[in-house]
Scaffold this active site. Structure first.
Site, PDB file in Angstrom:
ATOM      1  N   THR A 183     -38.975 110.243   5.822  1.00 38.76           N
ATOM      2  CA  THR A 183     -37.789 110.744   5.120  1.00 38.76           C
ATOM      3  C   THR A 183     -37.918 110.391   3.641  1.00 38.76           C
ATOM      4  OG1 THR A 183     -36.305 110.602   7.004  1.00 38.76           O
ATOM      5  CG2 THR A 183     -35.293 110.318   4.852  1.00 38.76           C
ATOM      6  N   ARG A 211     -29.357 117.744  16.929  1.00 39.76           N
ATOM      7  CA  ARG A 211     -29.016 116.410  16.419  1.00 39.76           C
ATOM      8  C   ARG A 211     -29.118 116.373  14.880  1.00 39.76           C
ATOM      9  NH1 ARG A 211     -31.860 112.487  13.082  1.00 39.76           N
ATOM     10  NH2 ARG A 211     -31.070 110.435  13.619  1.00 39.76           N
ATOM     11  N   GLY A 213     -28.902 113.632  11.613  1.00 36.42           N
ATOM     12  CA  GLY A 213     -28.929 112.210  11.278  1.00 36.42           C
ATOM     13  C   GLY A 213     -28.053 111.862  10.098  1.00 36.42           C
ATOM     14  N   ASP A 214     -28.329 110.733   9.502  1.00 37.79           N
ATOM     15  CA  ASP A 214     -27.498 110.221   8.405  1.00 37.79           C
ATOM     16  C   ASP A 214     -27.773 110.906   7.069  1.00 37.79           C
ATOM     17  OD1 ASP A 214     -30.077 108.910   8.645  1.00 37.79           O
ATOM     18  OD2 ASP A 214     -29.447 107.679   6.948  1.00 37.79           O
ATOM     19  N   THR A 234     -33.008 105.543   4.545  1.00 37.83           N
ATOM     20  CA  THR A 234     -33.962 105.983   5.559  1.00 37.83           C
ATOM     21  C   THR A 234     -33.900 105.003   6.718  1.00 37.83           C
ATOM     22  OG1 THR A 234     -36.315 106.186   6.096  1.00 37.83           O
ATOM     23  CG2 THR A 234     -35.775 104.819   4.201  1.00 37.83           C
ATOM     24  N   GLY A 235     -33.986 105.528   7.931  1.00 43.06           N
ATOM     25  CA  GLY A 235     -33.954 104.614   9.066  1.00 43.06           C
ATOM     26  C   GLY A 235     -33.284 105.231  10.271  1.00 43.06           C
TER      27      GLY A 235
END
Ligand code: ASP
Length: 321
Positions: A183, A211, A213-214, A234-235
């Site tokens: 990312t 899905r 993500g953040d 990122t994570g």
């Protein structure tokens, strides 16, 4: 971390930029020299793109967009070209951008034909009344805005395909939460003291059911506020959303007077308590740049008006540098 330039006398207008190319399990013993050099070259190209904007008096918002677009086009990073595959074998991309001066923001999720999702995110911010567009609607908007569209093959790389097959063969779980790093993100402070953030990602290998993500969630993976700073994350996206990481870091700085490093470390510890890992980059309106990560490595780099210019991959988990 290597510092490659001497610091100059502090006469030039102040600006700074930090970038990341994803947090993950990179270690010196598992990454050969050629791979390290290729990733560092990609990071430098992105830093140079952002630096070129800032050094000529350009806006932080333009700088973060320029830096992230370079990383989106680089197949080594999990954003744009080189994105990870979903369980169904396609690339679904998410991105966001935020301007710390106005706190205007734009984001896109689950796009499959947009070469540079960060550019579409900026168009959402500036050319629509909305903040977050997803899927087919986001692509319809891209066509209306004459944003470059590409065949989905553009995003596909052999290495990401191999990673998906490995995930399926190992039946590891819902998706790869071991983080197939990559990312990308950028934060910058321009010579007017304005900050901005941008993040772009292919998400997690093997993700299903559209899905998200953040990264495109404003306040989770991306946030900017001239009263505090700008953050790109990122994570483990689910935990980053639950902790509202990017906004939480800014809130701690603004309301509790915490340092950028202190706030970043504290919020990553909260993510850790939820069994999430990852990293953040932060810039303040004073131009301070900070890295924090709880993974073995995070692709990263930073530059400023005074000649700071450095990139790094490995580090002690949770350390700043
Ligand atoms: N945070 C991203 C996501 O959950 C993944 C990453 O940073 O590697 O979509």
């Amino acid at each position: 971390m290597t510092e490659t330039s001497e610091r100059r006398a502090d006469t030039a207008p102040r600006w700074s930029i930090a970038i990341h190319g994803g947090a993950g399990s990179m270690r010196p013993e598992t990454m050969d020299a050629a791979a390290q050099a290729a990733h560092e070259a990609g990071l430098r190209a992105a830093l140079d793109a952002g630096r070129a904007v800032l050094a000529t008096g350009g806006a932080a918002l333009d700088a973060v967009g320029a830096a992230v677009a370079v990383l989106e086009d680089d197949p080594l990073f999990n954003a744009g070209r080189g994105s990870v595959f979903t369980y169904n074998g396609i690339n679904e991309l998410d991105a966001a951008v935020m301007d710390g001066t106005t706190r205007q923001a734009g984001a896109v999720a689950g796009v499959t034909h947009v070469r540079n999702p960060v550019r579409l995110a900026r168009a959402v911010m500036e050319q629509s009344p909305h903040v977050l567009l997803a899927g087919a609607g986001a692509e319809e908007f891209a066509r209306e805005q004459a944003i470059e569209l590409v065949d989905p093959d553009w995003f596909a790389t052999e290495e990401r395909w191999r990673q998906l097959q490995e995930l399926k063969a190992k039946k590891l779980g819902w998706f790869d939460d071991g983080l197939k790093y990559g990312t990308v993100g950028a934060v910058a402070c321009d010579s007017h003291g304005h900050v901005a953030a941008a993040t772009s990602t292919g998400g997690l290998t093997g993700k299903r059911w559209n899905r998200i993500g953040d990264s495109p969630v404003i306040g989770a993976g991306t946030y900017a506020d001239d009263r505090a700073g700008a953050v790109s994350c990122t994570g483990s996206g689910e935990q980053f959303i639950r902790a509202g990481v990017a906004h939480e870091i800014c809130a701690r700085m603004r309301l509790a007077g915490e340092s950028a490093q202190g706030a970043a470390d504290a919020v990553l510890a909260e993510v850790g308590a939820m069994r999430g890992v990852g990293g953040v980059i932060v810039v303040t309106p004073a131009g301070e740049t900070v890295f924090a990560f709880t993974t073995p490595g995070m692709f990263r780099g930073r530059a400023d008006h005074a000649g700071l210019y450095e990139t790094g991959i490995f580090g002690m988990a949770g350390s700043k540098d």
